[in-house]
Scaffold this motif. Structure first.
Motif, PDB file in Angstrom:
ATOM      1  N   GLN A 164       0.529  -1.449  -0.034  1.00 46.63           N
ATOM      2  CA  GLN A 164       0.197  -0.322  -0.286  1.00 46.63           C
ATOM      3  C   GLN A 164       0.921   0.977   0.439  1.00 46.63           C
ATOM      4  OE1 GLN A 164      -1.950  -1.147   3.708  1.00 46.63           O
ATOM      5  NE2 GLN A 164      -4.399  -2.142   2.732  1.00 46.63           N
ATOM      6  N   ARG A 165       2.044   1.323   0.717  1.00 47.25           N
ATOM      7  CA  ARG A 165       3.043   2.292   0.384  1.00 47.25           C
ATOM      8  C   ARG A 165       3.593   2.606  -0.635  1.00 47.25           C
ATOM      9  NH1 ARG A 165       4.221  -0.061   6.163  1.00 47.25           N
ATOM     10  NH2 ARG A 165       5.575  -1.033   5.403  1.00 47.25           N
ATOM     11  N   LEU A 166       4.449   1.856  -1.313  1.00 46.59           N
ATOM     12  CA  LEU A 166       3.877   1.532  -2.626  1.00 46.59           C
ATOM     13  C   LEU A 166       3.081   1.831  -3.547  1.00 46.59           C
ATOM     14  CD1 LEU A 166       6.390   0.992  -4.237  1.00 46.59           C
ATOM     15  CD2 LEU A 166       5.727  -1.815  -4.880  1.00 46.59           C
ATOM     16  N   GLY A 167       2.361   1.568  -3.245  1.00 44.66           N
ATOM     17  CA  GLY A 167       1.582   2.571  -4.324  1.00 44.66           C
ATOM     18  C   GLY A 167       0.956   3.860  -4.166  1.00 44.66           C
ATOM     19  N   ALA A 168       0.593   4.029  -3.463  1.00 47.06           N
ATOM     20  CA  ALA A 168       0.778   5.587  -2.974  1.00 47.06           C
ATOM     21  C   ALA A 168       2.040   6.525  -3.658  1.00 47.06           C
ATOM     22  CB  ALA A 168       0.142   5.926  -1.670  1.00 47.06           C
ATOM     23  N   LEU A 169       2.967   5.650  -2.959  1.00 46.86           N
ATOM     24  CA  LEU A 169       4.519   6.575  -3.131  1.00 46.86           C
ATOM     25  C   LEU A 169       4.190   7.040  -4.756  1.00 46.86           C
ATOM     26  CD1 LEU A 169       7.790   7.516  -2.929  1.00 46.86           C
ATOM     27  CD2 LEU A 169       7.882   5.423  -3.544  1.00 46.86           C
ATOM     28  N   LEU A 170       3.917   5.606  -5.808  1.00 51.24           N
ATOM     29  CA  LEU A 170       4.609   5.644  -7.272  1.00 51.24           C
ATOM     30  C   LEU A 170       2.677   6.667  -8.135  1.00 51.24           C
ATOM     31  CD1 LEU A 170       4.651   1.798  -8.202  1.00 51.24           C
ATOM     32  CD2 LEU A 170       6.495   3.925  -7.526  1.00 51.24           C
ATOM     33  N   ARG A 171       1.526   6.975  -6.977  1.00 63.60           N
ATOM     34  CA  ARG A 171       0.629   7.467  -7.493  1.00 63.60           C
ATOM     35  C   ARG A 171       1.131   9.253  -7.645  1.00 63.60           C
ATOM     36  NH1 ARG A 171      -2.088   4.249  -4.600  1.00 63.60           N
ATOM     37  NH2 ARG A 171      -2.890   5.489  -3.016  1.00 63.60           N
TER      38      ARG A 171
ATOM     39  N   TRP B 166      12.557   2.542  -1.426  1.00 64.34           N
ATOM     40  CA  TRP B 166      13.049   1.180  -1.135  1.00 64.34           C
ATOM     41  C   TRP B 166      12.509   2.458   0.500  1.00 64.34           C
ATOM     42  CZ3 TRP B 166      11.809  -2.820   0.848  1.00 64.34           C
ATOM     43  CH2 TRP B 166      12.580  -3.664   2.029  1.00 64.34           C
ATOM     44  N   ASP B 167      13.588   3.190   0.932  1.00 61.60           N
ATOM     45  CA  ASP B 167      13.182   4.678   2.348  1.00 61.60           C
ATOM     46  C   ASP B 167      12.134   4.626   2.476  1.00 61.60           C
ATOM     47  OD1 ASP B 167      16.011   4.270   2.915  1.00 61.60           O
ATOM     48  OD2 ASP B 167      16.308   6.291   1.639  1.00 61.60           O
ATOM     49  N   ALA B 168      10.890   4.904   1.279  1.00 66.94           N
ATOM     50  CA  ALA B 168       9.288   5.363   0.917  1.00 66.94           C
ATOM     51  C   ALA B 168       8.507   4.447   2.003  1.00 66.94           C
ATOM     52  CB  ALA B 168       9.060   5.994   0.376  1.00 66.94           C
ATOM     53  N   VAL B 169       8.632   3.102   1.399  1.00 64.64           N
ATOM     54  CA  VAL B 169       7.776   2.042   1.467  1.00 64.64           C
ATOM     55  C   VAL B 169       8.440   0.947   2.612  1.00 64.64           C
ATOM     56  CG1 VAL B 169       6.926   1.996  -0.363  1.00 64.64           C
ATOM     57  CG2 VAL B 169       9.059  -0.371   0.019  1.00 64.64           C
ATOM     58  N   LYS B 170       9.453   1.025   2.945  1.00 60.22           N
ATOM     59  CA  LYS B 170      10.036  -0.282   3.778  1.00 60.22           C
ATOM     60  C   LYS B 170       9.490  -0.118   5.252  1.00 60.22           C
ATOM     61  CE  LYS B 170      14.280   2.392   6.231  1.00 60.22           C
ATOM     62  NZ  LYS B 170      15.415   3.079   5.360  1.00 60.22           N
ATOM     63  N   ASP B 171       9.306  -1.069   6.001  1.00 61.87           N
ATOM     64  CA  ASP B 171       8.748  -1.128   7.175  1.00 61.87           C
ATOM     65  C   ASP B 171      10.329  -0.507   8.352  1.00 61.87           C
ATOM     66  OD1 ASP B 171       7.341  -1.764  10.238  1.00 61.87           O
ATOM     67  OD2 ASP B 171       7.444  -4.091   9.247  1.00 61.87           O
ATOM     68  N   PRO B 172       9.811   0.269   9.235  1.00 65.31           N
ATOM     69  CA  PRO B 172      10.538   1.168  10.450  1.00 65.31           C
ATOM     70  C   PRO B 172      10.796  -0.042  10.662  1.00 65.31           C
ATOM     71  CG  PRO B 172       8.713   2.425   9.748  1.00 65.31           C
ATOM     72  CD  PRO B 172       8.626   1.109   9.943  1.00 65.31           C
ATOM     73  N   GLY B 173      10.318  -1.152  11.545  1.00 64.79           N
ATOM     74  CA  GLY B 173      10.792  -2.565  12.249  1.00 64.79           C
ATOM     75  C   GLY B 173      11.676  -3.855  11.941  1.00 64.79           C
ATOM     76  N   ASP B 174      11.715  -3.332  10.270  1.00 69.73           N
ATOM     77  CA  ASP B 174      11.921  -4.634   9.618  1.00 69.73           C
ATOM     78  C   ASP B 174      14.038  -4.483   9.965  1.00 69.73           C
ATOM     79  OD1 ASP B 174      13.132  -6.102   7.388  1.00 69.73           O
ATOM     80  OD2 ASP B 174      11.747  -5.141   5.751  1.00 69.73           O
ATOM     81  N   ALA B 175      14.582  -5.960   9.720  1.00 70.89           N
ATOM     82  CA  ALA B 175      15.170  -6.176  10.500  1.00 70.89           C
ATOM     83  C   ALA B 175      16.572  -6.031   9.319  1.00 70.89           C
ATOM     84  CB  ALA B 175      15.721  -7.887  10.607  1.00 70.89           C
ATOM     85  N   LEU B 176      16.541  -5.935   7.969  1.00 73.73           N
ATOM     86  CA  LEU B 176      16.963  -5.366   6.888  1.00 73.73           C
ATOM     87  C   LEU B 176      17.218  -3.982   7.337  1.00 73.73           C
ATOM     88  CD1 LEU B 176      15.879  -7.016   3.849  1.00 73.73           C
ATOM     89  CD2 LEU B 176      17.364  -7.445   4.778  1.00 73.73           C
ATOM     90  N   ASP B 177      16.267  -2.766   7.532  1.00 75.51           N
ATOM     91  CA  ASP B 177      16.748  -1.883   8.154  1.00 75.51           C
ATOM     92  C   ASP B 177      17.622  -1.583   9.012  1.00 75.51           C
ATOM     93  OD1 ASP B 177      15.116  -2.024   7.015  1.00 75.51           O
ATOM     94  OD2 ASP B 177      13.741  -0.775   8.175  1.00 75.51           O
ATOM     95  N   ARG B 178      17.794  -2.076  10.441  1.00 72.86           N
ATOM     96  CA  ARG B 178      19.045  -1.953  11.168  1.00 72.86           C
ATOM     97  C   ARG B 178      20.053  -2.679  10.745  1.00 72.86           C
ATOM     98  NH1 ARG B 178      14.380  -4.333  13.555  1.00 72.86           N
ATOM     99  NH2 ARG B 178      15.390  -6.262  13.697  1.00 72.86           N
ATOM    100  N   THR B 179      21.388  -3.021   9.113  1.00 72.98           N
ATOM    101  CA  THR B 179      22.123  -3.492   9.015  1.00 72.98           C
ATOM    102  C   THR B 179      22.160  -2.631   7.946  1.00 72.98           C
ATOM    103  OG1 THR B 179      20.812  -5.381   8.117  1.00 72.98           O
ATOM    104  CG2 THR B 179      21.769  -6.043  10.421  1.00 72.98           C
ATOM    105  N   SER B 180      21.830  -2.001   7.811  1.00 67.44           N
ATOM    106  CA  SER B 180      21.834  -1.785   5.850  1.00 67.44           C
ATOM    107  C   SER B 180      22.986  -0.938   5.867  1.00 67.44           C
ATOM    108  CB  SER B 180      20.652  -1.839   4.812  1.00 67.44           C
ATOM    109  OG  SER B 180      20.046  -1.148   5.941  1.00 67.44           O
ATOM    110  N   PRO B 181      23.509  -0.513   4.805  1.00 66.09           N
ATOM    111  CA  PRO B 181      24.178   0.866   5.109  1.00 66.09           C
ATOM    112  C   PRO B 181      23.024   2.338   4.667  1.00 66.09           C
ATOM    113  CG  PRO B 181      25.786  -0.294   3.376  1.00 66.09           C
ATOM    114  CD  PRO B 181      23.788  -0.994   4.180  1.00 66.09           C
ATOM    115  N   GLY B 182      22.547   3.502   5.296  1.00 66.54           N
ATOM    116  CA  GLY B 182      22.364   4.094   5.693  1.00 66.54           C
ATOM    117  C   GLY B 182      20.774   3.898   6.683  1.00 66.54           C
ATOM    118  N   GLY B 183      20.265   3.291   7.139  1.00 67.57           N
ATOM    119  CA  GLY B 183      19.086   2.513   7.885  1.00 67.57           C
ATOM    120  C   GLY B 183      19.566   2.319   9.136  1.00 67.57           C
ATOM    121  N   GLY B 184      18.515   2.097  10.067  1.00 66.59           N
ATOM    122  CA  GLY B 184      18.252   1.924  10.914  1.00 66.59           C
ATOM    123  C   GLY B 184      19.825   2.503  11.729  1.00 66.59           C
ATOM    124  N   ALA B 185      20.439   1.333  12.544  1.00 68.47           N
ATOM    125  CA  ALA B 185      21.698   2.091  14.393  1.00 68.47           C
ATOM    126  C   ALA B 185      22.982   1.705  13.020  1.00 68.47           C
ATOM    127  CB  ALA B 185      20.871   0.448  15.248  1.00 68.47           C
TER     128      ALA B 185
END
Length: 98
Positions: free
Chosen positions: A15-22, A75-94
């Protein structure tokens, strides 16, 4: 091949992806954007409405290119703030201290 039901997080991400594209499409027609991206207008309509919550990567990449969106921005617009990938990806999370 049996496809597992989508999780609530996957549905919300779609749903977040669809809203972003619209929003990025703005006043451009679905037909124009879809044809420029090489996808069917119905596919773009379904993605924008959230009915296709997990579209194929090449489809999103093509649409993002037509809309002048970077994949990082998508990706920044649609990702889930609690996604485990966010915490380990460069520029995202901790971040780790250096």
């Amino acid at each position: 091949m049996v496809r597992l039901p989508l999780t609530p997080d996957e549905v919300a991400r779609g749903q977040r992806l669809g809203a972003l594209l619209r929003r990025a499409r703005a006043d451009r027609s679905i037909l124009t954007v879809a044809l420029d991206a090489g996808v069917s207008p119905e596919t773009l309509r379904k993605i924008e409405s959230g009915r296709v919550a997990t579209p194929a990567f090449p489809t999103i990449a093509a649409i993002a290119e037509v809309l002048s969106l970077s994949l990082d921005a998508v990706w920044d617009a649609v990702k889930d703030p609690g996604d485990a990938l966010d915490r380990t990806s460069p520029g995202g999370g901790a971040r780790l201290a250096s």
